[in-house]
Write a protein that holds these residues in place. Structure first.
Motif, short mmCIF file in Angstrom:
data_model
loop_
_atom_site.label_atom_id
_atom_site.label_comp_id
_atom_site.label_asym_id
_atom_site.label_seq_id
_atom_site.Cartn_x
_atom_site.Cartn_y
_atom_site.Cartn_z
N MET A 9 0.82 -1.21 0.00
CA MET A 9 0.00 0.00 0.00
C MET A 9 0.86 1.26 0.00
O MET A 9 0.47 2.30 -0.53
N GLY A 10 2.04 1.13 0.58
CA GLY A 10 2.96 2.27 0.59
C GLY A 10 3.48 2.59 -0.80
O GLY A 10 4.00 3.68 -1.05
N ALA A 11 3.34 1.62 -1.71
CA ALA A 11 3.82 1.84 -3.09
C ALA A 11 2.72 2.41 -3.96
O ALA A 11 2.75 2.31 -5.18
N HIS A 12 1.72 2.99 -3.35
CA HIS A 12 0.56 3.48 -4.10
C HIS A 12 0.38 4.99 -3.87
O HIS A 12 0.26 5.43 -2.73
N ILE A 13 0.34 5.73 -4.95
CA ILE A 13 0.16 7.19 -4.84
C ILE A 13 -1.33 7.51 -4.89
O ILE A 13 -2.04 7.05 -5.78
N LEU A 14 -1.77 8.29 -3.93
CA LEU A 14 -3.13 8.86 -3.94
C LEU A 14 -2.94 10.36 -3.84
O LEU A 14 -2.34 10.84 -2.88
N MET A 15 -3.40 11.10 -4.80
CA MET A 15 -3.13 12.54 -4.74
C MET A 15 -4.28 13.38 -5.32
O MET A 15 -5.06 12.90 -6.13
N THR A 16 -4.30 14.62 -4.89
CA THR A 16 -5.15 15.61 -5.54
C THR A 16 -4.28 16.81 -5.87
O THR A 16 -3.22 17.01 -5.27
N ALA A 17 -4.73 17.60 -6.83
CA ALA A 17 -4.00 18.82 -7.19
C ALA A 17 -5.04 19.88 -7.55
O ALA A 17 -6.10 19.55 -8.10
N THR A 18 -4.75 21.12 -7.21
CA THR A 18 -5.68 22.22 -7.49
C THR A 18 -4.98 23.29 -8.30
O THR A 18 -3.85 23.69 -7.99
N LYS A 19 -5.65 23.70 -9.36
CA LYS A 19 -5.10 24.79 -10.17
C LYS A 19 -5.43 26.11 -9.48
O LYS A 19 -6.63 26.41 -9.28
N PRO A 20 -4.42 26.86 -9.10
CA PRO A 20 -4.71 28.07 -8.32
C PRO A 20 -5.55 29.06 -9.10
O PRO A 20 -5.45 29.16 -10.32
N ARG A 21 -6.41 29.78 -8.37
CA ARG A 21 -7.06 30.94 -8.96
C ARG A 21 -6.04 32.04 -8.92
O ARG A 21 -5.03 31.93 -8.23
N GLY A 22 -6.29 33.12 -9.63
CA GLY A 22 -5.32 34.21 -9.72
C GLY A 22 -4.85 34.71 -8.38
O GLY A 22 -3.68 35.05 -8.21
N ASP A 23 -5.77 34.70 -7.36
CA ASP A 23 -5.41 35.30 -6.08
C ASP A 23 -4.86 34.28 -5.08
O ASP A 23 -4.54 34.61 -3.95
N ASP A 24 -4.75 33.00 -5.49
CA ASP A 24 -4.19 32.00 -4.58
C ASP A 24 -2.67 32.16 -4.52
O ASP A 24 -2.04 32.44 -5.53
N THR A 25 -2.12 31.95 -3.36
CA THR A 25 -0.66 31.96 -3.28
C THR A 25 -0.15 30.54 -3.28
O THR A 25 -0.80 29.64 -2.76
N LEU A 26 1.00 30.33 -3.82
CA LEU A 26 1.56 28.98 -3.87
C LEU A 26 2.43 28.70 -2.66
O LEU A 26 3.02 29.57 -2.12
#
Ligand SMILES: C[S@@+](CC[C@H](N)C(=O)[O-])C[C@H]1O[C@@H](n2cnc3c(N)ncnc32)[C@H](O)[C@@H]1O
Length: 304
Positions: free
Chosen positions: A287-304
């Motif tokens: 199970m440790g060899a398994h990637i579970l991820m999410t990603a969000t495309k920032p809106r203009g005012d989001d900071t990275l």
């Protein structure tokens, strides 16, 4: 052996993997301590009309060499349960954030459009190969989806963005994308192309969720035993020959970070344990060899 333009029906090649994961969802649903309930899974698997597939989803293959402990211990089964919870919560969170456009890439027999609650006005696009979607439509004829569900029958190595736009996908509207159980069936360059298209089609505020197994998620000995038992039951899923290599692809966590999306990760073991499920040690390494991820495309005012 895979080719660049191979296609399949539900019991063939990559199509059978959609049945395999649905069978695990049906098995989980039948447990008294089920962590989710997908009542459509058993209906979908049952629609094949095969004793072998029915035995797999009810756990009856246990008697032929795959024990109940194996089914629970097998890391892929545990990952499947974890990822179902993870992606269900991902969609709930996207809906809370006001997203109403959903795209499920390689939807297979995913029944979220039927089994989850969607606010009115939600559009769900399901993409998969034509014969897979045709099987699903036959099996679920008479069932009403809980949202505006639109099928996009297309190979994801072809011009799927055009097909999606033709079905009414709205550019400029934030989207929650899902690629569950897909990426290892694409060669590295096709994974890159697919993710590039997702980025291009995504308005700011859009999100992506995916999973990807790295190598070494199952002990060879158990893999071999399981393959033999399933083959005797008439089920042929040979992941080693269906998967494209892990090494030839970019890690999607790095890929999205490089594209300046905000990446978060889930841990399948913690997820299950947080829900009160004991995870056998035998399953933890895989199970440790398994990637579970999410990603969000920032809106203009989001900071990275
Ligand atoms: C393991 S199943 C996962 C299905 C579903 N996402 C789930 O988790 O239940 C893999 C799915 O990917 C689909 N798939 C793989 N490669 C594809 C491609 N090139 N074009 C369209 N669908 C593809 C298969 O048809 C199959 O439904």
């Amino acid at each position: 052996m895979r080719t660049d333009d191979d296609s399949w029906d539900i019991t063939e090649s990559v199509g059978a993997t959609a049945l395999g994961v649905a069978a695990i969802r049906a098995y989980e649903t039948s447990r008294e301590d089920a962590l989710f309930r997908d009542p459509y899974a058993a209906k979908l698997v049952g629609a094949v009309g095969s004793e072998g597939w029915n035995a797999l989803m009810t756990g009856a293959l246990s008697g032929q060499g795959v024990s109940d402990a194996d089914l629970r211990g097998w890391s892929m089964g545990s990952v499947l349960v974890a990822r179902t919870l993870y992606f269900d919560e991902y969609f709930a969170d996207a809906l809370r954030a006001g997203i109403r456009q959903i795209v499920i890439l390689a939807a297979g027999l995913d029944a979220r459009a039927y089994r989850l609650e969607w606010p009115s006005g939600t559009r769900i696009f399901e993409l998969d190969q034509p014969k897979v979607l045709a099987f699903k439509a036959r099996a679920l004829a008479g069932d009403e989806p809980a949202a505006d569900r639109r099928e996009v029958a297309i190979d994801l190595r072809q011009d799927w963005p055009k097909a999606l736009l033709d079905k009414g996908f709205e550019l400029g509207e934030p989207t929650a994308w899902l690629a569950e159980g897909l990426l290892r069936y694409l060669p590295g360059h096709a994974q890159d192309q697919l993710l590039e298209k997702v980025v291009e089609l995504s308005a700011p505020g859009s999100r992506m969720a995916l999973n990807l197994s790295m190598d070494g998620d199952m002990a060879d000995e158990f893999r071999e035993r399981r393959r033999k038992v399933m083959a005797e039951a008439g089920i042929h899923i040979d992941l080693e020959n269906l998967f494209y290599p892990w090494e030839d692809r970019k890690d999607p966590r790095d890929w999205f970070a490089m594209h300046r999306w905000l990446v978060t990760q889930g841990d399948p073991v913690t997820l299950l344990e947080d829900h009160g499920r004991t995870v056998p040690d035998a399953a933890k390494a895989g199970m440790g060899a398994h990637i579970l991820m999410t990603a969000t495309k920032p809106r203009g005012d989001d900071t990275l």
